[in-house]
Motif scaffolding. Structure first.
Motif, PDB file in Angstrom:
ATOM      1  N   PRO A 229      80.989  53.407  83.957  1.00 18.87           N
ATOM      2  CA  PRO A 229      81.699  53.133  82.704  1.00 18.87           C
ATOM      3  C   PRO A 229      83.185  52.827  82.894  1.00 18.87           C
ATOM      4  O   PRO A 229      83.829  52.314  81.965  1.00 18.87           O
ATOM      5  CB  PRO A 229      81.508  54.433  81.905  1.00 18.87           C
ATOM      6  CG  PRO A 229      80.277  55.056  82.479  1.00 18.87           C
ATOM      7  CD  PRO A 229      80.342  54.736  83.934  1.00 18.87           C
ATOM      8  N   VAL A 232      85.813  47.712  84.176  1.00 21.07           N
ATOM      9  CA  VAL A 232      86.201  46.939  82.994  1.00 21.07           C
ATOM     10  C   VAL A 232      86.220  45.440  83.253  1.00 21.07           C
ATOM     11  O   VAL A 232      86.300  44.651  82.308  1.00 21.07           O
ATOM     12  CB  VAL A 232      87.588  47.399  82.481  1.00 21.07           C
ATOM     13  CG1 VAL A 232      87.521  48.840  81.993  1.00 21.07           C
ATOM     14  CG2 VAL A 232      88.665  47.244  83.558  1.00 21.07           C
ATOM     15  N   LYS A 256      73.062  48.413  82.193  1.00 25.33           N
ATOM     16  CA  LYS A 256      73.159  49.269  81.007  1.00 25.33           C
ATOM     17  C   LYS A 256      74.475  50.032  80.960  1.00 25.33           C
ATOM     18  O   LYS A 256      75.036  50.253  79.879  1.00 25.33           O
ATOM     19  CB  LYS A 256      71.988  50.257  80.992  1.00 25.33           C
ATOM     20  CG  LYS A 256      71.983  51.206  79.800  1.00 25.33           C
ATOM     21  CD  LYS A 256      70.786  52.136  79.834  1.00 25.33           C
ATOM     22  CE  LYS A 256      70.789  53.104  78.661  1.00 25.33           C
ATOM     23  NZ  LYS A 256      69.616  54.012  78.690  1.00 25.33           N
ATOM     24  N   HIS A 257      75.022  50.397  82.119  1.00 27.88           N
ATOM     25  CA  HIS A 257      76.183  51.286  82.147  1.00 27.88           C
ATOM     26  C   HIS A 257      77.505  50.598  82.492  1.00 27.88           C
ATOM     27  O   HIS A 257      78.556  51.255  82.457  1.00 27.88           O
ATOM     28  CB  HIS A 257      75.919  52.442  83.115  1.00 27.88           C
ATOM     29  CG  HIS A 257      74.866  53.382  82.624  1.00 27.88           C
ATOM     30  ND1 HIS A 257      73.523  53.207  82.864  1.00 27.88           N
ATOM     31  CD2 HIS A 257      74.965  54.521  81.871  1.00 27.88           C
ATOM     32  CE1 HIS A 257      72.842  54.186  82.303  1.00 27.88           C
ATOM     33  NE2 HIS A 257      73.683  54.994  81.698  1.00 27.88           N
ATOM     34  N   LYS A 259      79.921  47.968  81.011  1.00 27.97           N
ATOM     35  CA  LYS A 259      80.056  47.402  79.665  1.00 27.97           C
ATOM     36  C   LYS A 259      80.087  45.867  79.671  1.00 27.97           C
ATOM     37  O   LYS A 259      79.364  45.226  78.936  1.00 27.97           O
ATOM     38  CB  LYS A 259      81.316  47.964  78.998  1.00 27.97           C
ATOM     39  CG  LYS A 259      81.235  49.452  78.661  1.00 27.97           C
ATOM     40  CD  LYS A 259      82.437  49.908  77.879  1.00 27.97           C
ATOM     41  CE  LYS A 259      83.691  49.960  78.733  1.00 27.97           C
ATOM     42  NZ  LYS A 259      83.626  51.054  79.739  1.00 27.97           N
ATOM     43  N   ASN A 260      80.938  45.301  80.487  1.00 20.36           N
ATOM     44  CA  ASN A 260      81.144  43.849  80.454  1.00 20.36           C
ATOM     45  C   ASN A 260      80.330  43.184  81.567  1.00 20.36           C
ATOM     46  O   ASN A 260      80.875  42.513  82.445  1.00 20.36           O
ATOM     47  CB  ASN A 260      82.637  43.543  80.605  1.00 20.36           C
ATOM     48  CG  ASN A 260      82.977  42.109  80.252  1.00 20.36           C
ATOM     49  OD1 ASN A 260      82.164  41.381  79.670  1.00 20.36           O
ATOM     50  ND2 ASN A 260      84.171  41.686  80.617  1.00 20.36           N
ATOM     51  N   SER A 261      79.004  43.390  81.520  1.00 21.07           N
ATOM     52  CA  SER A 261      78.164  42.894  82.604  1.00 21.07           C
ATOM     53  C   SER A 261      77.031  42.033  82.073  1.00 21.07           C
ATOM     54  O   SER A 261      76.648  42.119  80.898  1.00 21.07           O
ATOM     55  CB  SER A 261      77.588  44.061  83.409  1.00 21.07           C
ATOM     56  OG  SER A 261      76.636  44.780  82.655  1.00 21.07           O
TER      57      SER A 261
END
Length: 292
Positions: A229, A232, A256-257, A259-261
């Motif tokens: 998490p 960024v 899933k973990h 964020k900007n993926s």
């Protein structure tokens, strides 16, 4: 994911090792039509001498991070040759104890991924790159994930494939299936013995299996799952759906973990998809890195 047989697993390793390319230090290799030469050098970083190869003159710096016992020499020939040299400056390195970054001998303390992440960032800064992207394969992907979480200010974009943030009992079975290099075929074993010598290779590979297996004893098998998490930067996760080393739940967990993926699946890809399907891989990566 169903248990992958040792035969299939060894076949994937064999395909990877068969792609090994050799080039002497400082000897230039002609690259794609509008490119420069590949040069090799050494930098003293964090108390060790690290070997690297560098090519291109683009404004976007990219570091390539190899897999277990891998090096710039063995793991990234198609990327050093064919990633666009007008847009990118491409650096591939040998982590401490791998390839030409010996001495020291390689060891695997519990923090070896964090140590490699620190070395990688320090190397790029020593080469005067203060912001850059990372492309990490397998162990190199775990190192890149760690670096992106711990050093967010230097990270432009992140691409990982064949990487995992934790170790399960299923993973342990996969590692143990290839722990004894004397059971490998000669075709598979010889390229690594050529680089390291039979004794160092066998000893270091066994240490790697033990080093990666120790994470299974951590809570939830943790390697870097709690760090995800904190990432960024834009992140591309690539996964070969026929990868016998990394079950499908690992890239799904990363996606899933982080964020900007985004997650890109290659149906015929195995663990060495960037070598087997290098043209498609390079195109995918270039488009991602150049997006605004």
């Amino acid at each position: 994911m169903a248990w992958v047989s040792c035969t299939n697993l060894l076949s994937s390793f064999r395909a990877t090792l068969a792609s090994v390319k050799g080039a002497p230090v400082w000897a230039p290799r002609l690259l794609s039509p509008y490119s420069t030469f590949v040069k090799s050098g050494m930098k003293n970083v964090n108390g060790v001498h690290l070997h690297y190869q560098q090519t291109g003159s683009g404004s976007h710096a990219v570091l390539l991070l190899p897999g277990a016992l891998g090096s710039s020499h063995t793991d990234f020939g198609p990327q050093l040759d064919y990633l666009n040299k007008e847009y990118f400056t491409v650096v591939a390195w040998d982590p401490r104890g791998y390839g030409k970054s010996i001495p020291p001998e390689r060891d695997f303390p519990l923090d070896f991924f964090s140590r490699d992440a620190g070395d990688a960032v320090a190397l790029m800064k020593a080469l005067s790159f203060n912001k850059f992207s990372m492309l990490g394969w397998s162990d190199g992907g775990i190192t890149a994930l760690t670096a992106a979480a711990v050093y967010p200010s230097v990270m432009n974009k992140l691409v990982v494939w064949g990487a995992n943030a934790y170790v399960t009992q299923e993973d342990l079975q996969l590692y143990n299936a290839v722990r004894d290099v004397s059971t490998w075929s000669e075709k598979m074993r010889k390229p690594m013995e050529k680089i390291y010598g039979p004794e160092y290779f066998a000893k270091t590979w066994l240490k790697w299996v033990e080093g990666i297996s120790q994470f299974a004893l951590q809570p939830d098998g943790n390697i870097c799952r709690e760090m995800l998490p904190q990432i960024v930067c834009p992140t591309l996760i690539i996964h070969g759906q026929k990868d016998p080393m990394v079950p499908n739940f690992h890239p799904e967990f990363l996606h899933k973990h982080i964020k900007n993926s985004r997650l890109h699946l290659m149906p015929e890809g195995k663990h060495n998809l960037h070598l087997r399907f290098s043209k498609d891989f390079n195109k995918l990566v270039e488009e991602f890195l150049l997006e605004r």
